[in-house]
Design a protein around this motif. Structure first.
Motif, PDB file in Angstrom:
ATOM      1  N   GLY A  39       0.808  -1.223   0.000  1.00  0.00           N
ATOM      2  CA  GLY A  39       0.000   0.000   0.000  1.00  0.00           C
ATOM      3  C   GLY A  39       0.836   1.265   0.000  1.00  0.00           C
ATOM      4  N   TYR A  40       2.141   1.122   0.175  1.00  0.00           N
ATOM      5  CA  TYR A  40       3.061   2.259   0.162  1.00  0.00           C
ATOM      6  C   TYR A  40       4.129   1.996  -0.890  1.00  0.00           C
ATOM      7  CZ  TYR A  40       0.780   3.834   4.416  1.00  0.00           C
ATOM      8  OH  TYR A  40      -0.156   4.278   5.313  1.00  0.00           O
ATOM      9  N   LYS A  41       5.265   2.620  -0.778  1.00  0.00           N
ATOM     10  CA  LYS A  41       6.330   2.394  -1.751  1.00  0.00           C
ATOM     11  C   LYS A  41       6.834   0.953  -1.677  1.00  0.00           C
ATOM     12  CE  LYS A  41       8.616   6.699  -2.832  1.00  0.00           C
ATOM     13  NZ  LYS A  41       9.874   7.421  -2.840  1.00  0.00           N
ATOM     14  N   PHE A  46      11.642   2.474  -4.000  1.00  0.00           N
ATOM     15  CA  PHE A  46      12.524   3.188  -3.086  1.00  0.00           C
ATOM     16  C   PHE A  46      13.977   3.110  -3.528  1.00  0.00           C
ATOM     17  CE2 PHE A  46      15.140   3.577   0.766  1.00  0.00           C
ATOM     18  CZ  PHE A  46      14.756   4.849   1.158  1.00  0.00           C
ATOM     19  N   GLY A  47      14.335   2.019  -4.212  1.00  0.00           N
ATOM     20  CA  GLY A  47      15.705   1.876  -4.690  1.00  0.00           C
ATOM     21  C   GLY A  47      16.518   0.836  -3.949  1.00  0.00           C
ATOM     22  N   LEU A  48      15.851  -0.065  -3.206  1.00  0.00           N
ATOM     23  CA  LEU A  48      16.588  -1.178  -2.608  1.00  0.00           C
ATOM     24  C   LEU A  48      17.060  -2.081  -3.739  1.00  0.00           C
ATOM     25  CD1 LEU A  48      14.492  -2.235   0.521  1.00  0.00           C
ATOM     26  CD2 LEU A  48      16.683  -1.078   0.482  1.00  0.00           C
ATOM     27  N   ILE A  49      18.319  -2.372  -3.771  1.00  0.00           N
ATOM     28  CA  ILE A  49      18.932  -3.100  -4.871  1.00  0.00           C
ATOM     29  C   ILE A  49      18.481  -4.561  -4.855  1.00  0.00           C
ATOM     30  CG2 ILE A  49      21.129  -3.843  -5.832  1.00  0.00           C
ATOM     31  CD1 ILE A  49      22.339  -1.332  -4.501  1.00  0.00           C
ATOM     32  N   ASP A  50      18.118  -5.048  -6.033  1.00  0.00           N
ATOM     33  CA  ASP A  50      17.738  -6.449  -6.190  1.00  0.00           C
ATOM     34  C   ASP A  50      19.015  -7.272  -6.404  1.00  0.00           C
ATOM     35  OD1 ASP A  50      16.650  -8.902  -6.771  1.00  0.00           O
ATOM     36  OD2 ASP A  50      15.515  -8.218  -8.521  1.00  0.00           O
ATOM     37  N   PRO A  51      19.323  -8.213  -5.506  1.00  0.00           N
ATOM     38  CA  PRO A  51      20.572  -8.974  -5.637  1.00  0.00           C
ATOM     39  C   PRO A  51      20.655  -9.790  -6.924  1.00  0.00           C
ATOM     40  CG  PRO A  51      19.222  -9.838  -3.854  1.00  0.00           C
ATOM     41  CD  PRO A  51      18.565  -8.585  -4.332  1.00  0.00           C
ATOM     42  N   ASN A  52      19.525 -10.212  -7.472  1.00  0.00           N
ATOM     43  CA  ASN A  52      19.568 -10.966  -8.729  1.00  0.00           C
ATOM     44  C   ASN A  52      20.034 -10.084  -9.880  1.00  0.00           C
ATOM     45  OD1 ASN A  52      18.644 -13.321  -7.518  1.00  0.00           O
ATOM     46  ND2 ASN A  52      16.520 -12.717  -7.764  1.00  0.00           N
ATOM     47  N   GLU A  53      19.629  -8.824  -9.851  1.00  0.00           N
ATOM     48  CA  GLU A  53      20.051  -7.876 -10.877  1.00  0.00           C
ATOM     49  C   GLU A  53      21.565  -7.652 -10.799  1.00  0.00           C
ATOM     50  OE1 GLU A  53      19.018  -3.288 -11.577  1.00  0.00           O
ATOM     51  OE2 GLU A  53      17.276  -4.563 -11.251  1.00  0.00           O
ATOM     52  N   ILE A  54      22.073  -7.515  -9.593  1.00  0.00           N
ATOM     53  CA  ILE A  54      23.516  -7.348  -9.395  1.00  0.00           C
ATOM     54  C   ILE A  54      24.259  -8.575  -9.902  1.00  0.00           C
ATOM     55  CG2 ILE A  54      25.332  -7.216  -7.644  1.00  0.00           C
ATOM     56  CD1 ILE A  54      23.451  -5.545  -5.973  1.00  0.00           C
ATOM     57  N   ALA A  55      23.735  -9.758  -9.601  1.00  0.00           N
ATOM     58  CA  ALA A  55      24.392 -11.000 -10.013  1.00  0.00           C
ATOM     59  C   ALA A  55      24.470 -11.098 -11.528  1.00  0.00           C
ATOM     60  CB  ALA A  55      23.643 -12.198  -9.436  1.00  0.00           C
ATOM     61  N   ALA A 120      25.322 -13.777  -3.279  1.00  0.00           N
ATOM     62  CA  ALA A 120      25.776 -14.006  -1.903  1.00  0.00           C
ATOM     63  C   ALA A 120      26.285 -12.746  -1.227  1.00  0.00           C
ATOM     64  CB  ALA A 120      26.864 -15.072  -1.888  1.00  0.00           C
ATOM     65  N   PHE A 121      27.010 -11.904  -1.967  1.00  0.00           N
ATOM     66  CA  PHE A 121      27.687 -10.786  -1.323  1.00  0.00           C
ATOM     67  C   PHE A 121      27.237  -9.413  -1.810  1.00  0.00           C
ATOM     68  CE2 PHE A 121      30.776 -14.323  -1.547  1.00  0.00           C
ATOM     69  CZ  PHE A 121      30.766 -14.639  -0.196  1.00  0.00           C
ATOM     70  N   GLY A 122      26.473  -9.343  -2.893  1.00  0.00           N
ATOM     71  CA  GLY A 122      26.134  -8.047  -3.468  1.00  0.00           C
ATOM     72  C   GLY A 122      24.901  -7.382  -2.904  1.00  0.00           C
ATOM     73  N   SER A 123      24.154  -8.069  -2.088  1.00  0.00           N
ATOM     74  CA  SER A 123      22.879  -7.508  -1.672  1.00  0.00           C
ATOM     75  C   SER A 123      22.957  -6.667  -0.416  1.00  0.00           C
ATOM     76  CB  SER A 123      21.873  -8.634  -1.445  1.00  0.00           C
ATOM     77  OG  SER A 123      22.282  -9.456  -0.371  1.00  0.00           O
ATOM     78  N   GLY A 124      23.986  -6.841   0.394  1.00  0.00           N
ATOM     79  CA  GLY A 124      24.052  -6.097   1.653  1.00  0.00           C
ATOM     80  C   GLY A 124      22.829  -6.401   2.501  1.00  0.00           C
ATOM     81  N   ASP A 125      22.214  -5.367   3.030  1.00  0.00           N
ATOM     82  CA  ASP A 125      21.015  -5.547   3.848  1.00  0.00           C
ATOM     83  C   ASP A 125      19.735  -5.463   3.042  1.00  0.00           C
ATOM     84  OD1 ASP A 125      22.435  -5.892   6.170  1.00  0.00           O
ATOM     85  OD2 ASP A 125      22.320  -3.808   6.790  1.00  0.00           O
ATOM     86  N   SER A 126      19.816  -5.192   1.742  1.00  0.00           N
ATOM     87  CA  SER A 126      18.594  -5.007   0.970  1.00  0.00           C
ATOM     88  C   SER A 126      17.771  -6.287   0.871  1.00  0.00           C
ATOM     89  CB  SER A 126      18.894  -4.455  -0.417  1.00  0.00           C
ATOM     90  OG  SER A 126      19.632  -5.370  -1.182  1.00  0.00           O
ATOM     91  N   LEU A 127      18.410  -7.451   0.782  1.00  0.00           N
ATOM     92  CA  LEU A 127      17.658  -8.703   0.676  1.00  0.00           C
ATOM     93  C   LEU A 127      16.841  -8.981   1.941  1.00  0.00           C
ATOM     94  CD1 LEU A 127      16.888 -11.103  -1.065  1.00  0.00           C
ATOM     95  CD2 LEU A 127      18.908 -12.292  -0.216  1.00  0.00           C
ATOM     96  N   PRO A 128      17.417  -8.872   3.144  1.00  0.00           N
ATOM     97  CA  PRO A 128      16.575  -9.072   4.333  1.00  0.00           C
ATOM     98  C   PRO A 128      15.423  -8.066   4.411  1.00  0.00           C
ATOM     99  CG  PRO A 128      18.891  -9.140   4.945  1.00  0.00           C
ATOM    100  CD  PRO A 128      18.826  -8.739   3.505  1.00  0.00           C
ATOM    101  N   TYR A 129      15.667  -6.833   4.004  1.00  0.00           N
ATOM    102  CA  TYR A 129      14.581  -5.846   4.022  1.00  0.00           C
ATOM    103  C   TYR A 129      13.508  -6.201   3.003  1.00  0.00           C
ATOM    104  CZ  TYR A 129      17.265  -2.815   7.128  1.00  0.00           C
ATOM    105  OH  TYR A 129      17.949  -2.303   8.201  1.00  0.00           O
ATOM    106  N   ARG A 130      13.915  -6.642   1.825  1.00  0.00           N
ATOM    107  CA  ARG A 130      12.944  -7.075   0.812  1.00  0.00           C
ATOM    108  C   ARG A 130      12.117  -8.253   1.349  1.00  0.00           C
ATOM    109  NH1 ARG A 130      13.038  -6.276  -4.526  1.00  0.00           N
ATOM    110  NH2 ARG A 130      14.384  -4.647  -5.314  1.00  0.00           N
ATOM    111  N   ASN A 131      12.791  -9.188   2.005  1.00  0.00           N
ATOM    112  CA  ASN A 131      12.082 -10.351   2.549  1.00  0.00           C
ATOM    113  C   ASN A 131      11.072  -9.935   3.614  1.00  0.00           C
ATOM    114  OD1 ASN A 131      13.502 -12.059   0.872  1.00  0.00           O
ATOM    115  ND2 ASN A 131      15.013 -12.601   2.417  1.00  0.00           N
TER     116      ASN A 131
END
Length: 172
Positions: A39-41, A46-55, A120-131
């Motif tokens: 219901g929000y952004k 917001f710009g949280l990086i998708d680790p699959n895109e980085i991979a 494994a290493f490119g997501s930083g904290d964005s993956l836990p926040y996405r989850n």
């Protein structure tokens, strides 16, 4: 100039809206506060990086140099060992086949090392926040000066967030 961020994970929408309202009442600028969740952004907005895109990007970058390097290494190995693995191909054909096998090895390396490392290493904290967002949680993100982050931290702690973390973005 470095941007400071504060990310608080709240369990539901009501708690997130209450926190947002209290931040507003305490005089924090609404342009510096964002709610992420259903219901929000979204995380992408917001710009949280998708680790699959980085991979994928990392695998492509590695392929640019690993595939030609693998070909050259395959030809070099074939020349150094003088193996006649494929008798039907002849001497030059064996070197070319060795080069192609080396290029395949380079491609595999770019996928497994480049792609796997990105996940494994490119997501930083964005993956836990996405989850957490995907699990129905809400994030309150405050961006601003160190003083603003300290004020927001004090206010948001009253809501007993699951997690509260501040960051400094040094790449801005």
């Amino acid at each position: 100039m470095n941007n400071n961020y504060l990310v608080a994970v709240l369990s539901d929408r009501i708690q997130a809206e209450s926190a947002y309202t209290l931040l507003e009442k305490q005089g924090l600028p609404l342009s510096k506060i964002t709610i992420l969740g259903r219901g929000y952004k979204s995380a992408d907005e917001f710009g949280l990086i998708d680790p699959n895109e980085i991979a994928q990007k990392q695998a492509k970058l590695m392929a640019i140099w690993l595939i030609p390097f693998g070909f050259i290494a395959g030809v070099g190995f074939s020349l150094a060992t003088s193996l006649q693995t494929f008798a039907w191909a002849g001497e030059i054909g064996n070197h070319v086949v060795g080069g192609f096998l080396g290029a395949i090895g380079g491609a595999m390396g770019s996928v497994f090392i480049g792609g796997g490392g990105g996940i494994a290493f490119g997501s930083g904290d964005s993956l836990p926040y996405r989850n957490r967002i995907n699990a129905g949680k809400y994030l309150i993100v405050v961006e601003g000066s160190q003083l603003l982050i300290q004020q927001a931290t004090t206010i948001l702690r009253k809501f007993d967030p699951e997690n509260i973390q501040s960051y400094i973005d040094m790449y801005q």
